[in-house]
Design an enzyme around this catalytic site. Sequence first.
Site, PDB file in Angstrom:
ATOM      1  N   TYR A  67       0.869  -1.185   0.000  1.00  0.00           N
ATOM      2  CA  TYR A  67       0.000   0.000   0.000  1.00  0.00           C
ATOM      3  C   TYR A  67       0.898   1.224   0.000  1.00  0.00           C
ATOM      4  O   TYR A  67       1.834   1.299   0.804  1.00  0.00           O
ATOM      5  CB  TYR A  67      -0.887   0.008   1.239  1.00  0.00           C
ATOM      6  CG  TYR A  67      -1.778   1.223   1.399  1.00  0.00           C
ATOM      7  CD1 TYR A  67      -1.460   2.218   2.326  1.00  0.00           C
ATOM      8  CD2 TYR A  67      -2.918   1.383   0.631  1.00  0.00           C
ATOM      9  CE1 TYR A  67      -2.261   3.327   2.473  1.00  0.00           C
ATOM     10  CE2 TYR A  67      -3.736   2.505   0.782  1.00  0.00           C
ATOM     11  CZ  TYR A  67      -3.404   3.470   1.698  1.00  0.00           C
ATOM     12  OH  TYR A  67      -4.210   4.586   1.853  1.00  0.00           O
ATOM     13  N   ASP A  96       9.445   3.148  -0.937  1.00  0.00           N
ATOM     14  CA  ASP A  96       8.439   3.870  -0.160  1.00  0.00           C
ATOM     15  C   ASP A  96       8.727   3.655   1.333  1.00  0.00           C
ATOM     16  O   ASP A  96       8.402   2.615   1.896  1.00  0.00           O
ATOM     17  CB  ASP A  96       7.037   3.362  -0.528  1.00  0.00           C
ATOM     18  CG  ASP A  96       5.957   4.054   0.291  1.00  0.00           C
ATOM     19  OD1 ASP A  96       4.768   3.764   0.059  1.00  0.00           O
ATOM     20  OD2 ASP A  96       6.297   4.872   1.167  1.00  0.00           O
ATOM     21  N   LYS A 147       4.591   9.988   8.068  1.00  0.00           N
ATOM     22  CA  LYS A 147       4.557   9.460   9.436  1.00  0.00           C
ATOM     23  C   LYS A 147       5.656  10.059  10.332  1.00  0.00           C
ATOM     24  O   LYS A 147       5.600  11.230  10.698  1.00  0.00           O
ATOM     25  CB  LYS A 147       4.588   7.924   9.409  1.00  0.00           C
ATOM     26  CG  LYS A 147       3.362   7.319   8.681  1.00  0.00           C
ATOM     27  CD  LYS A 147       3.386   5.808   8.692  1.00  0.00           C
ATOM     28  CE  LYS A 147       2.371   5.229   7.745  1.00  0.00           C
ATOM     29  NZ  LYS A 147       1.006   5.202   8.273  1.00  0.00           N
TER      30      LYS A 147
HETATM   31  P1  KE4 Z   1      -0.747   8.761   4.232  1.00  0.00           P
HETATM   32  O1  KE4 Z   1      -1.321   9.415   2.988  1.00  0.00           O
HETATM   33  O2  KE4 Z   1      -1.783   7.935   4.976  1.00  0.00           O
HETATM   34  O3  KE4 Z   1       0.011   9.732   5.119  1.00  0.00           O
HETATM   35  O4  KE4 Z   1       0.409   7.726   3.729  1.00  0.00           O
HETATM   36  C1  KE4 Z   1       0.067   6.727   2.793  1.00  0.00           C
HETATM   37  C2  KE4 Z   1       1.053   5.577   2.910  1.00  0.00           C
HETATM   38  C3  KE4 Z   1       2.044   5.449   1.941  1.00  0.00           C
HETATM   39  N1  KE4 Z   1       2.960   4.455   2.008  1.00  0.00           N
HETATM   40  C4  KE4 Z   1       2.948   3.568   3.027  1.00  0.00           C
HETATM   41  C5  KE4 Z   1       3.990   2.483   3.062  1.00  0.00           C
HETATM   42  C6  KE4 Z   1       1.964   3.659   4.045  1.00  0.00           C
HETATM   43  O5  KE4 Z   1       1.956   2.740   5.052  1.00  0.00           O
HETATM   44  C7  KE4 Z   1       0.988   4.674   3.991  1.00  0.00           C
HETATM   45  C8  KE4 Z   1      -0.119   4.801   5.018  1.00  0.00           C
HETATM   46  N2  KE4 Z   1      -0.267   3.703   5.923  1.00  0.00           N
HETATM   47  C9  KE4 Z   1      -1.583   3.489   6.503  1.00  0.00           C
HETATM   48  C10 KE4 Z   1      -1.490   2.387   7.555  1.00  0.00           C
HETATM   49  N3  KE4 Z   1      -1.244   1.124   6.991  1.00  0.00           N
HETATM   50  C11 KE4 Z   1      -2.157   4.738   7.068  1.00  0.00           C
HETATM   51  C12 KE4 Z   1      -3.371   4.549   7.962  1.00  0.00           C
HETATM   52  C13 KE4 Z   1      -4.640   4.969   7.284  1.00  0.00           C
HETATM   53  O6  KE4 Z   1      -4.777   4.728   6.056  1.00  0.00           O
HETATM   54  O7  KE4 Z   1      -5.504   5.511   8.000  1.00  0.00           O
END
Ligand code: KE4
Length: 431
Positions: free
Chosen positions: A144, A239, A267
Amino acid sequence: MKTDLSEKLFQKALTLFPGGVNSPVRAFKGVGGTPRFIARGRGSHLVDVDGNDYVDYVLSWGPLIAGHCPPEVMREVQEALREGSSFGAPSPKEIQLAERVRERAPWIEKMRFCSSGTEATTAAIRLARGFTGRDDLVKFDGCYHGAGDPLLVKAGSGVETLGLPDSPGVPADVARHTLTAPYNDLPALERLLAAHGSTVAAVIVEPVVGNMGVLVPRPGYLQGVHDLCRRHGALFIVDEVMTGFRLAAGGACELLGLRPDLVTFGKVIGGGLPVGAFGGRADVLDRIAPAGPVYQAGTLSGNPMAMAAGIATLGLMTPAAYALLEARGAALAAGLSAAAADAGLPVQVNRVGSMLTVFFSGEPVFDAASARRASTRRFAAWFHALLENGVYFPPSQFESAFLSTAHSEADLDRTLGAARIAFAAAAKVEA
Ligand code: KE4
């Protein structure tokens, strides 16, 4: 455990937000039941609106590597706020954070701040396409990379948790440019690039996957991915939104000796405030407007208040802090494995540093397909028994749990005591 107020608020939230939440993974869809509404966080603990206290292993899905409200971060953010939250103009704090990033990850010759991981990965992909003049993208099944259109193809995290094939609303014309391969399978990527390599702009990967639960890269796999990218003229995008500044000061790239063309962050880089970033080779980054023609922009990018949180958070992450995270992570994983064995439950505990997942499976879990064979029913029973006993794990089998430097030995003792009860509950559930 009393949850009246959470239940009341959730009913109200359902009249305001789709699914009652502002991000799908929070809705407890993967485990059932009512999400807890949180009143406050302190250190390694959360307190919900009904006054229940939990040891927190979600940590806002990773950003809070030093726990909730570390005094040093609070102080710097309050200081910055006194001068102004955002100017929409350059400010010294963005230079300070960028220099801290580059100290830790010197392969990042230039970078651009934005406000989320999704913005960072979306921009990195547009940049790779603009730099190479190619349209196709390769990602891995179960990884993801945020909620951007090109990436919602066989994605993990909430998409996997909700069992969504691929998101409706992504035009077929966009989705067809996203090719996928199984993670940890180099021959499969070799075959894919042999067939499509000449049109592939980039390959993007979670170096240690967190969004299918934790999947550990096989020795040499990621270097192999990079070598294949070079052979086919595609950019290698790592990523590090989840792993960056968490698995080491220089993230997974330092830990695993990777030197990608582009890296994305989120994060931890914002320490709980909205910060994302993408960076890497200067010759590639210089194609980003206004230096070059590839457009990317953001109102709050680099705002001094969020920069202050990132600067203070990275400043807390010393070699001793990383050694503590490794020790705590190892102790927790060992304790969980022992507790599951005592309950006669076959589990796989996948861990890298302070990221871990307990898969309810009797076989090794190393890719999306093996992760999907884990028992989500047993995971759900385990999750709720933990929650009832004051331990808050991510509400999905397909997510990573996180530790912070605020997690104490007492927290781990409480967690393992709750885990023993929870494994006994899970053992009563058909796999
Ligand atoms: P954000 O747009 O949520 O800040 O980041 C996206 C993203 C991109 N790449 C990786 C490897 C990530 O894990 C994420 C976001 N992770 C999720 C949790 N698995 C965020 C939690 C959510 O979607 O509410």
